[in-house]
Design a protein around this motif. Structure first.
Motif, PDB file in Angstrom:
ATOM      1  N   VAL A 284      44.334  36.562  24.437  1.00 15.56           N
ATOM      2  CA  VAL A 284      43.795  37.770  23.814  1.00 15.56           C
ATOM      3  C   VAL A 284      44.018  39.031  24.645  1.00 15.56           C
ATOM      4  O   VAL A 284      44.051  40.129  24.098  1.00 15.56           O
ATOM      5  CB  VAL A 284      42.299  37.621  23.448  1.00 15.56           C
ATOM      6  CG1 VAL A 284      42.124  36.559  22.375  1.00 15.56           C
ATOM      7  CG2 VAL A 284      41.452  37.296  24.656  1.00 15.56           C
ATOM      8  N   LYS A 285      44.151  38.889  25.967  1.00 14.75           N
ATOM      9  CA  LYS A 285      44.429  40.042  26.833  1.00 14.75           C
ATOM     10  C   LYS A 285      45.275  39.589  28.006  1.00 14.75           C
ATOM     11  O   LYS A 285      45.202  38.439  28.425  1.00 14.75           O
ATOM     12  CB  LYS A 285      43.135  40.664  27.359  1.00 14.75           C
ATOM     13  CG  LYS A 285      42.321  41.369  26.316  1.00 14.75           C
ATOM     14  CD  LYS A 285      41.180  42.133  26.939  1.00 14.75           C
ATOM     15  CE  LYS A 285      40.406  42.836  25.815  1.00 14.75           C
ATOM     16  NZ  LYS A 285      39.329  43.648  26.336  1.00 14.75           N
ATOM     17  N   VAL A 286      46.064  40.528  28.535  1.00 18.19           N
ATOM     18  CA  VAL A 286      46.864  40.262  29.729  1.00 18.19           C
ATOM     19  C   VAL A 286      46.705  41.422  30.704  1.00 18.19           C
ATOM     20  O   VAL A 286      46.474  42.559  30.294  1.00 18.19           O
ATOM     21  CB  VAL A 286      48.355  40.038  29.403  1.00 18.19           C
ATOM     22  CG1 VAL A 286      48.540  38.785  28.571  1.00 18.19           C
ATOM     23  CG2 VAL A 286      48.969  41.236  28.711  1.00 18.19           C
ATOM     24  N   ALA A 287      46.832  41.092  31.980  1.00 20.39           N
ATOM     25  CA  ALA A 287      46.794  42.117  33.020  1.00 20.39           C
ATOM     26  C   ALA A 287      47.680  41.656  34.171  1.00 20.39           C
ATOM     27  O   ALA A 287      47.815  40.465  34.423  1.00 20.39           O
ATOM     28  CB  ALA A 287      45.367  42.341  33.511  1.00 20.39           C
ATOM     29  N   CYS A 288      48.287  42.615  34.860  1.00 19.20           N
ATOM     30  CA  CYS A 288      49.134  42.298  36.002  1.00 19.20           C
ATOM     31  C   CYS A 288      48.670  43.073  37.217  1.00 19.20           C
ATOM     32  O   CYS A 288      48.341  44.258  37.116  1.00 19.20           O
ATOM     33  CB  CYS A 288      50.588  42.656  35.719  1.00 19.20           C
ATOM     34  SG  CYS A 288      51.350  41.646  34.450  1.00 19.20           S
ATOM     35  N   GLY A 289      48.652  42.397  38.351  1.00 18.89           N
ATOM     36  CA  GLY A 289      48.443  43.052  39.632  1.00 18.89           C
ATOM     37  C   GLY A 289      49.798  43.274  40.266  1.00 18.89           C
ATOM     38  O   GLY A 289      50.832  43.177  39.609  1.00 18.89           O
ATOM     39  N   SER A 290      49.817  43.544  41.555  1.00 17.27           N
ATOM     40  CA  SER A 290      51.100  43.785  42.201  1.00 17.27           C
ATOM     41  C   SER A 290      51.963  42.527  42.249  1.00 17.27           C
ATOM     42  O   SER A 290      53.175  42.602  42.106  1.00 17.27           O
ATOM     43  CB  SER A 290      50.898  44.340  43.607  1.00 17.27           C
ATOM     44  OG  SER A 290      50.181  43.410  44.405  1.00 17.27           O
ATOM     45  N   HIS A 291      51.346  41.349  42.422  1.00 15.22           N
ATOM     46  CA  HIS A 291      52.105  40.115  42.576  1.00 15.22           C
ATOM     47  C   HIS A 291      51.571  38.951  41.743  1.00 15.22           C
ATOM     48  O   HIS A 291      51.839  37.797  42.041  1.00 15.22           O
ATOM     49  CB  HIS A 291      52.118  39.692  44.047  1.00 15.22           C
ATOM     50  CG  HIS A 291      52.819  40.667  44.928  1.00 15.22           C
ATOM     51  ND1 HIS A 291      52.164  41.731  45.519  1.00 15.22           N
ATOM     52  CD2 HIS A 291      54.102  40.761  45.300  1.00 15.22           C
ATOM     53  CE1 HIS A 291      53.027  42.419  46.225  1.00 15.22           C
ATOM     54  NE2 HIS A 291      54.209  41.859  46.114  1.00 15.22           N
ATOM     55  N   HIS A 292      50.775  39.231  40.739  1.00 14.97           N
ATOM     56  CA  HIS A 292      50.259  38.158  39.890  1.00 14.97           C
ATOM     57  C   HIS A 292      49.991  38.683  38.486  1.00 14.97           C
ATOM     58  O   HIS A 292      49.891  39.888  38.278  1.00 14.97           O
ATOM     59  CB  HIS A 292      48.973  37.557  40.479  1.00 14.97           C
ATOM     60  CG  HIS A 292      47.829  38.504  40.457  1.00 14.97           C
ATOM     61  ND1 HIS A 292      47.637  39.469  41.416  1.00 14.97           N
ATOM     62  CD2 HIS A 292      46.818  38.645  39.565  1.00 14.97           C
ATOM     63  CE1 HIS A 292      46.556  40.165  41.126  1.00 14.97           C
ATOM     64  NE2 HIS A 292      46.038  39.691  40.007  1.00 14.97           N
ATOM     65  N   ALA A 293      49.891  37.754  37.548  1.00  9.89           N
ATOM     66  CA  ALA A 293      49.570  38.094  36.162  1.00  9.89           C
ATOM     67  C   ALA A 293      48.422  37.198  35.704  1.00  9.89           C
ATOM     68  O   ALA A 293      48.368  36.021  36.049  1.00  9.89           O
ATOM     69  CB  ALA A 293      50.782  37.885  35.266  1.00  9.89           C
ATOM     70  N   ALA A 294      47.498  37.771  34.930  1.00  8.39           N
ATOM     71  CA  ALA A 294      46.352  37.025  34.416  1.00  8.39           C
ATOM     72  C   ALA A 294      46.333  37.115  32.898  1.00  8.39           C
ATOM     73  O   ALA A 294      46.693  38.142  32.318  1.00  8.39           O
ATOM     74  CB  ALA A 294      45.058  37.576  34.995  1.00  8.39           C
ATOM     75  N   MET A 295      45.897  36.021  32.270  1.00  6.70           N
ATOM     76  CA  MET A 295      45.811  35.951  30.820  1.00  6.70           C
ATOM     77  C   MET A 295      44.426  35.457  30.424  1.00  6.70           C
ATOM     78  O   MET A 295      43.993  34.403  30.881  1.00  6.70           O
ATOM     79  CB  MET A 295      46.882  35.000  30.283  1.00  6.70           C
ATOM     80  CG  MET A 295      48.292  35.521  30.531  1.00  6.70           C
ATOM     81  SD  MET A 295      49.570  34.243  30.443  1.00  6.70           S
ATOM     82  CE  MET A 295      49.477  33.590  32.113  1.00  6.70           C
ATOM     83  N   LEU A 296      43.734  36.247  29.599  1.00 10.18           N
ATOM     84  CA  LEU A 296      42.425  35.875  29.078  1.00 10.18           C
ATOM     85  C   LEU A 296      42.639  35.157  27.759  1.00 10.18           C
ATOM     86  O   LEU A 296      43.273  35.696  26.849  1.00 10.18           O
ATOM     87  CB  LEU A 296      41.559  37.118  28.875  1.00 10.18           C
ATOM     88  CG  LEU A 296      40.220  36.903  28.169  1.00 10.18           C
ATOM     89  CD1 LEU A 296      39.279  36.075  29.047  1.00 10.18           C
ATOM     90  CD2 LEU A 296      39.600  38.253  27.827  1.00 10.18           C
ATOM     91  N   LEU A 297      42.111  33.945  27.647  1.00  9.98           N
ATOM     92  CA  LEU A 297      42.241  33.175  26.414  1.00  9.98           C
ATOM     93  C   LEU A 297      41.001  33.353  25.552  1.00  9.98           C
ATOM     94  O   LEU A 297      39.952  33.798  26.035  1.00  9.98           O
ATOM     95  CB  LEU A 297      42.463  31.695  26.730  1.00  9.98           C
ATOM     96  CG  LEU A 297      43.926  31.304  27.009  1.00  9.98           C
ATOM     97  CD1 LEU A 297      44.556  32.099  28.110  1.00  9.98           C
ATOM     98  CD2 LEU A 297      44.048  29.830  27.264  1.00  9.98           C
ATOM     99  N   GLU A 298      41.113  33.007  24.296  1.00  8.76           N
ATOM    100  CA  GLU A 298      40.035  33.239  23.336  1.00  8.76           C
ATOM    101  C   GLU A 298      38.747  32.507  23.674  1.00  8.76           C
ATOM    102  O   GLU A 298      37.680  32.912  23.230  1.00  8.76           O
ATOM    103  CB  GLU A 298      40.483  32.892  21.921  1.00  8.76           C
ATOM    104  CG  GLU A 298      40.783  31.422  21.696  1.00  8.76           C
ATOM    105  CD  GLU A 298      41.301  31.144  20.296  1.00  8.76           C
ATOM    106  OE1 GLU A 298      41.014  31.921  19.365  1.00  8.76           O
ATOM    107  OE2 GLU A 298      42.013  30.139  20.131  1.00  8.76           O
TER     108      GLU A 298
END
Length: 128
Positions: A87-101
């Motif tokens: 449902v949402k994604v975000a990236c830091g300098s060296h990682h990516a995060a994904m929020l699931l439903e």
């Protein structure tokens, strides 16, 4: 990686890190590309008990390589539950995060507690 259908050419979510990008397709498939975002299959982690090919020449060659490589094209990220929407994604300098439903958070990238980045597949970092 799954073959892309016409519906997969439609990007639903996108985010950018320092030197990489993350996109989620209409069919909920995550893709990542850019600098240092693909595991190097030839890299051996000798600090973590990998005893394969321990000759001096192999160790020196390994010191000249790096654990990750660049990817000029989108690479599929395995490991996420296929029955849950991202449902949402975000990236830091060296990682990516994904929020699931379901409220869980999954990530790929550099972790401070591991010598090798977690680019091979997504890992759950916050359970629901």
């Amino acid at each position: 990686a799954p073959l892309l259908s016409p519906n997969d050419s439609i990007v639903r979510l996108v985010a950018a890190g320092m030197n990489f990008s993350l996109a989620i397709t209409n069919n909920n498939l995550p893709y990542i590309w850019g600098k240092n975002c693909v595991l190097n299959p030839d890299y051996k982690n000798h600090d973590n008990g990998d005893e394969n090919n321990d000759s001096a020449a192999a160790l020196i060659q390994n010191l000249r390589s790096k654990p990750v490589l660049d990817s000029a094209y989108p690479r599929y990220i395995p490991g996420l539950p296929s029955n849950l929407q991202i449902v949402k994604v975000a990236c830091g300098s060296h990682h990516a995060a994904m929020l699931l439903e379901d409220g869980s958070v999954w990530a790929v990238g550099v972790a401070t507690d591991r010598p090798i980045p977690l680019w091979g597949e997504a890992v759950e970092i916050l359970e629901r």
